[in-house]
Scaffold this active site. Sequence first.
Site, short mmCIF file in Angstrom:
data_model
loop_
_atom_site.label_atom_id
_atom_site.label_comp_id
_atom_site.label_asym_id
_atom_site.label_seq_id
_atom_site.Cartn_x
_atom_site.Cartn_y
_atom_site.Cartn_z
N CYS A 94 -9.65 -6.04 -8.87
CA CYS A 94 -10.05 -6.98 -9.59
C CYS A 94 -9.67 -8.32 -9.57
CB CYS A 94 -10.95 -6.63 -11.74
SG CYS A 94 -11.47 -5.32 -10.89
N LYS A 100 -6.62 -5.59 -2.44
CA LYS A 100 -4.71 -6.26 -1.67
C LYS A 100 -4.06 -5.63 -2.79
CE LYS A 100 -1.63 -8.48 0.37
NZ LYS A 100 -1.45 -7.79 2.13
N LYS A 146 -3.10 -0.32 10.29
CA LYS A 146 -4.13 -1.61 10.60
C LYS A 146 -5.49 -1.49 11.26
CE LYS A 146 -2.15 -3.38 8.11
NZ LYS A 146 -0.76 -2.58 7.87
N HIS A 198 0.43 19.83 19.91
CA HIS A 198 0.00 20.79 18.38
C HIS A 198 -1.13 20.50 17.49
CE1 HIS A 198 4.03 22.55 18.56
NE2 HIS A 198 4.74 21.69 18.58
N TRP A 249 -14.04 -5.12 -8.51
CA TRP A 249 -13.55 -4.16 -7.11
C TRP A 249 -13.71 -3.31 -7.61
CZ3 TRP A 249 -10.79 0.34 -7.31
CH2 TRP A 249 -10.83 1.25 -5.57
N GLU A 268 -7.96 -0.20 8.84
CA GLU A 268 -8.29 -1.32 7.64
C GLU A 268 -9.33 -1.93 7.93
OE1 GLU A 268 -4.39 -1.39 4.28
OE2 GLU A 268 -4.23 -1.76 6.57
N ARG A 286 -7.96 -9.43 -3.84
CA ARG A 286 -8.27 -8.99 -5.10
C ARG A 286 -9.47 -7.74 -5.21
NH1 ARG A 286 -3.58 -9.31 -8.11
NH2 ARG A 286 -3.66 -7.59 -10.01
N ASN A 340 -9.41 -6.26 -16.16
CA ASN A 340 -8.80 -5.45 -14.98
C ASN A 340 -8.15 -4.76 -15.20
OD1 ASN A 340 -7.64 -5.34 -12.42
ND2 ASN A 340 -5.82 -7.25 -12.21
N GLY A 341 -7.93 -3.56 -14.79
CA GLY A 341 -7.45 -2.38 -14.92
C GLY A 341 -8.54 -1.30 -15.77
N GLU A 348 1.72 2.98 11.17
CA GLU A 348 1.46 1.86 10.49
C GLU A 348 0.01 1.27 11.51
OE1 GLU A 348 1.05 0.31 8.00
OE2 GLU A 348 0.96 -2.00 8.11
C1 G6P Z 1 -3.32 -1.52 -0.84
C2 G6P Z 1 -2.58 -2.32 0.18
C3 G6P Z 1 -2.17 -2.50 1.36
C4 G6P Z 1 -0.54 -2.33 0.60
C5 G6P Z 1 -1.00 -0.98 -0.93
C6 G6P Z 1 0.46 -0.38 -1.35
O1 G6P Z 1 -3.71 -0.12 -0.51
O2 G6P Z 1 -4.61 -2.38 0.95
O3 G6P Z 1 -1.35 -3.16 2.18
O4 G6P Z 1 0.36 -1.52 1.57
O5 G6P Z 1 -1.47 -1.32 -1.42
O6 G6P Z 1 0.53 -1.88 -2.02
P1 G6P Z 1 1.69 -2.66 -2.98
O7 G6P Z 1 1.64 -3.95 -3.12
O8 G6P Z 1 2.35 -1.52 -3.71
O9 G6P Z 1 2.72 -3.24 -1.61
#
Ligand code: G6P
Length: 619
Positions: free
Chosen positions: A2, A614, A496, A515, A75, A499, A27, A101-102, A492
């Site tokens: 948010c 994010k 990616k 395994h 969000w 996501e 956000r 937000n929260g 990672e």
């Molecule tokens: C969300 C974002 C990710 C990020 C994660 C941790 O899931 O979409 O890209 O890695 O939060 O966020 P931070 O700000 O703590 O790295």
Amino acid sequence: MCGIVGYIGEQQAYPILIKGLHRLEYRGYDSAGVSLISENGDLNVYKAKGKVVALENGCKGQDLTGTIGIAHTRWATHGEPNQVNAHPHYSESRNLALVHNGIIENYKALRTELENNGMTFCSETDTEVLVQLIEYMMKSHNCDLFEGVQLALKNVIGAYAIAILEKKNPDQLVCARKGSPLVIGVAKKSDGHVEFFLGSDATPIIEYTNQVVYLKDEQIAIMDRKGRLDIVNLSSVHQTPQLDTLQLNLDQIEKGGFPHFMLKEIWEQPNALRTCIRGRLNPTDKDVILSGVLDHQDRFLNCRRIIICACGTSWHSALIGKYFIEEACQIPVEVEYASEFRYRNPVIFPDDIVIAVSQSGETADTLAAIELAKEKGAFLYGVCNVIGSSIPRATNSGTYLHVGPEIGVASTKAFTGQVITLSMLGLAIAKVRKTLSDDMFHMLVDELYQIPDKMQWTLENNKGIDKFAERFTYCKNFLYLGRGYNYPVALEGALKLKEISYIHAEGYPAAEMKHGPIALVDEEMPVVVVAPKHGMYEKVVSNIQEIKSRGGKIISVITEGDTTVKEMSDYYFTIPDTRDCYVPLLAVIPLQLLSYYVAVTKGRNVDQPRNLAKSVTVE
Ligand code: G6P
């Protein structure tokens, strides 16, 4: 999670608020809304399901006048993303409108109490409970908005950043925070007038002023048209606003000719990492200087163990950090999902160092994890990107990434920024603990210094990915394999792809493939193997053979000049040679590009993938 924007001043608020919402859309983007006190004194609220453009379309033809307003991009947590649940929320009398937000954790109990007192609700949200509670407090205590907010927040359990408009008082804007970020921009004009801007971060503010106040937990701020900014805490103690100067410019938060922020941020990595190491890695003396370590040498000398807490991509970089720090510093390092760590009563010793790795510095679970570690007496170290965010403020020491704002939801330059920062941290600790020979130390510093140039080479020499990515858009599954330092790279790479393209992908340690995941391998299954000419190269070559003999398609990341894996691969990406421990910084780049181009070919919204945000400032 948010985004909140607010404005009070002499300008028309609506264009400022909408522009701010676009900047904060990363956000959350399932619904949006705006509230303005119009020139004829109405408190208007306009909301729409979907992105900010949907709100703009819905606002056409409405009364959008007003020099005070608040806005929100959502969000969803409580209540599905629809127009009713979108913010701002009115109070019952429509005298107040609020954005939040929260999460208000005790919202059900509060709602029942308010309903028992005759109040009715329109939405399913915890936010509406908050605005109703403020109104209830104002009426039952016959008090003003500030006191109503103060009384209400004393009854609230949870996290909030809020901004509130009051129809009866169009000359003041009130906001408050606990656990969720809020920044106030203060712009003094040449004629002496002061206007105030609000944002969940500084991106909606930067084009108007670089003077900001970061609101602290349990502070309430009142801004008025006369330029007054009063900050008071929940116990009515007045606080002196601390004015900070933003180190951010507009270019950093715009796309600069790239079609997406993600692509811009991938290409920015060499320069972003140059900024990250500037003044810290000294190529002449072959030295590393991290003030965060130098100022606390005894803690690093005497520490028994390091625990790194993180979430998402940051957890992957933490894992690479573990491998590096254990190897270079001979200290046991544990890597924890912050969300698990905080709830399982972990054993933490006062001579432990707990490192929080977080791009945003606001992730709720990571913040809670370090608060728990603080209670148990550990020394806290932050590795964060966003300056002035909550984690750096909660830790004893730390190192900023300095890679600039990351807007694309899928993290790229923050990941490599974290990996290089953790490598510098490992070197700085090794220097304090004298665990590396001088030769080895100098060689590791020297090689780390070369990494940005080698990243540039990697970007320039893997330009055909957009063409061949098309062939993989119809795949339903991907497997990513790597060993040692490159196992986290496999994780990672898979994250990616998941996501942003919504293709299922799994990262695995290459040897563990036997395994389980090998059962999935067939002609339809692309297997991405990170296979640099290092460490367990021969063993990875055997893993590739095993996949090929079951018909799997091999996409490899190889060291320049390696013909063995090249010939075994259906497709390959090349990276320059470097030390084993630094390979992740290069190998991840083609995997970022692969996921980007697969997602673009599939027509996905790369910068704002569905359901993700994010910054996860709720549990
Ligand atoms: C969300 C974002 C990710 C990020 C994660 C941790 O899931 O979409 O890209 O890695 O939060 O966020 P931070 O700000 O703590 O790295």
